[in-house]
Design a protein around this motif. Structure first.
Motif, mmCIF file in Angstrom:
data_model
loop_
_atom_site.group_PDB
_atom_site.id
_atom_site.type_symbol
_atom_site.label_atom_id
_atom_site.label_comp_id
_atom_site.label_asym_id
_atom_site.label_seq_id
_atom_site.Cartn_x
_atom_site.Cartn_y
_atom_site.Cartn_z
ATOM 1 N N HIS A 1 0.827 -1.219 0.000
ATOM 2 C CA HIS A 1 0.000 0.000 0.000
ATOM 3 C C HIS A 1 0.858 1.265 0.000
ATOM 4 N N GLY A 2 2.079 1.164 -0.485
ATOM 5 C CA GLY A 2 2.942 2.338 -0.571
ATOM 6 C C GLY A 2 3.946 2.468 0.536
ATOM 7 N N GLY A 3 3.791 1.708 1.616
ATOM 8 C CA GLY A 3 4.740 1.744 2.716
ATOM 9 C C GLY A 3 5.876 0.761 2.497
ATOM 10 N N GLN A 4 6.710 0.622 3.507
ATOM 11 C CA GLN A 4 7.877 -0.256 3.409
ATOM 12 C C GLN A 4 7.891 -1.231 4.577
ATOM 13 N N VAL A 5 8.307 -2.467 4.310
ATOM 14 C CA VAL A 5 8.449 -3.495 5.333
ATOM 15 C C VAL A 5 9.868 -4.042 5.274
ATOM 16 N N VAL A 6 10.538 -4.129 6.418
ATOM 17 C CA VAL A 6 11.839 -4.789 6.487
ATOM 18 C C VAL A 6 11.794 -5.865 7.560
ATOM 19 N N GLU A 7 12.434 -6.980 7.277
ATOM 20 C CA GLU A 7 12.505 -8.108 8.201
ATOM 21 C C GLU A 7 13.894 -8.127 8.813
ATOM 22 N N LEU A 8 13.984 -7.664 10.050
ATOM 23 C CA LEU A 8 15.284 -7.480 10.686
ATOM 24 C C LEU A 8 15.997 -8.792 10.944
ATOM 25 N N HIS A 9 15.245 -9.869 11.142
ATOM 26 C CA HIS A 9 15.856 -11.155 11.482
ATOM 27 C C HIS A 9 15.746 -12.180 10.363
ATOM 28 N N GLY A 10 15.340 -11.746 9.157
ATOM 29 C CA GLY A 10 15.258 -12.665 8.041
ATOM 30 C C GLY A 10 13.876 -13.262 7.882
ATOM 31 N N ASN A 11 13.811 -14.391 7.142
ATOM 32 C CA ASN A 11 12.521 -14.980 6.793
ATOM 33 C C ASN A 11 12.673 -16.489 6.643
ATOM 34 N N LEU A 12 11.824 -17.234 7.343
ATOM 35 C CA LEU A 12 11.877 -18.695 7.307
ATOM 36 C C LEU A 12 11.463 -19.279 5.965
ATOM 37 N N LEU A 13 10.795 -18.489 5.131
ATOM 38 C CA LEU A 13 10.262 -19.021 3.887
ATOM 39 C C LEU A 13 11.283 -19.020 2.757
ATOM 40 N N SER A 14 12.492 -18.577 3.047
ATOM 41 C CA SER A 14 13.518 -18.506 2.011
ATOM 42 C C SER A 14 14.837 -19.058 2.539
ATOM 43 N N GLY A 15 15.711 -19.384 1.602
ATOM 44 C CA GLY A 15 17.060 -19.810 1.938
ATOM 45 C C GLY A 15 18.062 -18.863 1.304
ATOM 46 N N ARG A 16 19.274 -18.871 1.828
ATOM 47 C CA ARG A 16 20.310 -17.967 1.324
ATOM 48 C C ARG A 16 21.464 -18.763 0.737
ATOM 49 N N ASP A 17 21.768 -18.495 -0.524
ATOM 50 C CA ASP A 17 22.878 -19.152 -1.204
ATOM 51 C C ASP A 17 24.171 -18.892 -0.429
ATOM 52 N N GLU A 18 24.868 -19.951 -0.064
ATOM 53 C CA GLU A 18 26.055 -19.796 0.774
ATOM 54 C C GLU A 18 27.228 -19.178 0.025
ATOM 55 N N VAL A 19 27.174 -19.175 -1.299
ATOM 56 C CA VAL A 19 28.270 -18.617 -2.091
ATOM 57 C C VAL A 19 27.986 -17.173 -2.491
ATOM 58 N N THR A 20 26.803 -16.923 -3.018
ATOM 59 C CA THR A 20 26.485 -15.599 -3.545
ATOM 60 C C THR A 20 25.757 -14.698 -2.556
ATOM 61 N N GLY A 21 25.125 -15.281 -1.534
ATOM 62 C CA GLY A 21 24.328 -14.497 -0.597
ATOM 63 C C GLY A 21 22.934 -14.178 -1.086
ATOM 64 N N GLN A 22 22.578 -14.596 -2.294
ATOM 65 C CA GLN A 22 21.228 -14.348 -2.828
ATOM 66 C C GLN A 22 20.219 -15.217 -2.082
ATOM 67 N N THR A 23 18.991 -14.715 -2.002
ATOM 68 C CA THR A 23 17.941 -15.473 -1.335
ATOM 69 C C THR A 23 16.939 -16.000 -2.354
ATOM 70 N N PHE A 24 16.395 -17.179 -2.060
ATOM 71 C CA PHE A 24 15.440 -17.828 -2.949
ATOM 72 C C PHE A 24 14.352 -18.482 -2.114
#
Length: 246
Positions: A115-138
Motif C-alpha cells: 500500500h505504498g509503505g515499506q516493510v523490512v525483516e530485521l531477522h530474516g525470513n523462514l520461507l527462504s534460503g540464502r545461497d552460501e556462495v552468492t548471498g542471494q535469497t530464494f
C-alpha cells in the motif's frame, strides 16, 4: 494512559514507524523460538540450533529444525494485528514503515508492503534460503518437496535465511529502520520485550527527535518507561482500540 490522545496523535501523523515482535504472531499460534523447542528439540540449547558454529558442525540437523518451523509457519494464518497494520499502511501510504523481528512472513501475507509503505525483516525470513556462495535469497520449495539442505537455483547449498546468534542484523534493513524511526512522528512498538538491541532502541530515535512512542504489550517491558503511551493488551485488541476514531 490517555488513549484518546494516543489515537489523535496516530491519526494526525503522516509518518509512522512500527516495530513488531513475537507477540504479534503469537495470536496466529506461532511459538517463540524457545517455546518451539519441545519434544526432541527440548534437549538442545538455542545456540545448538541457530548459530554459525552449529551449522558448520551439523547442517543437516539445523535444517531439520528449520524445516519444521517452516512447515508450522506456512500452516499459520495472519491474525487481526497483521490485518490492522496493513490497513494502517493503506491510510498512511509512503509515510508508513514496518520493521519486524519476526521471521514468519505473516506481515507480507496480510498485505503489508503493498500500500505504498515499506516493510523490512530485521531477522530474516523462514520461507527462504540464502545461497552460501552468492548471498542471494530464494524461496524454499513446498514442505512436501523440500530436500534439506536445499540447493539454490545456482547449484550451491543454501542456509536458512535468518539471523543467528552471533550474527549482525542485515545492514541495509537496520539502516532503513533507524532512518524511518528517526523521521517518524509516531512510533508503535508492538508485541516485543524490548530486550534485544539494536531493535529495542528504535523508538528512542523517534522520541529523541520530538516524536511520541506508543507501546502495545500485555505486560511491562524493558523499554516501557520510555514510552509516551502504553496499551496493556494483546496486539490485535490493542491495535483495534488504538485505531478507533479519536
Amino acid at each position: 494512559m490517555d488513549l484518546a490522545a494516543a489515537r489523535a496523535a496516530l491519526q494526525a501523523a503522516s509518518r509512522v514507524a512500527v516495530l513488531t515482535g513475537a507477540g504479534v504472531s503469537a495470536e496466529s499460534g506461532i511459538p517463540t523460538f524457545r517455546d518451539a523447542q519441545t519434544g526432541h528439540w527440548a534437549r538442545f540449547r538455542p545456540e545448538d540450533l541457530a548459530s554459525p558454529p552449529a551449522y558448520r558442525r551439523d547442517p543437516e540437523m539445523v535444517w531439520e529444525w528449520y524445516a519444521g518451523r517452516y512447515r508450522d509457519v506456512l500452516a499459520a494464518q495472519p491474525n487481526g494485528a497483521h490485518d490492522l497494520l496493513a490497513r494502517l499502511e493503506a491510510q498512511k501510504g509512503p509515510g508508513f514503515f514496518l520493521a519486524t523481528q519476526n521471521v514468519d512472513g505473516l506481515h507480507h501475507r496480510a498485505g503489508s508492503g503493498t500500500h505504498g509503505g515499506q516493510v523490512v525483516e530485521l531477522h530474516g525470513n523462514l520461507l527462504s534460503g540464502r545461497d552460501e556462495v552468492t548471498g542471494q535469497t530464494f524461496p524454499l520449495a513446498a514442505p512436501a518437496e523440500l530436500v534439506t539442505p536445499p540447493t539454490s537455483p545456482l547449484g550451491n547449498r543454501m542456509r536458512p535465511n535468518v539471523v543467528w546468534f552471533g550474527e549482525y542484523l542485515p545492514e541495509a534493513a537496520l539502516e532503513a529502520a533507524q532512518d524511518a524511526f528517526a523521521a517518524a512522528e509516531v512510533a508503535l512498538v508492538i508485541g516485543t520485550s524490548g530486550a534485544v538491541y539494536p531493535a529495542a532502541g528504535l523508538a528512542a530515535e523517534t522520541l529523541r527527535r520530538g516524536g511520541i512512542a506508543i507501546e502495545i504489550n500485555p505486560t511491562d517491558t524493558e523499554i516501557s518507561h520510555q514510552m509516551t503511551y502504553a496499551i496493556r493488551d494483546v496486539a490485535s485488541r490493542g491495535l483495534a482500540s488504538l485505531l478507533q476514531p479519536a
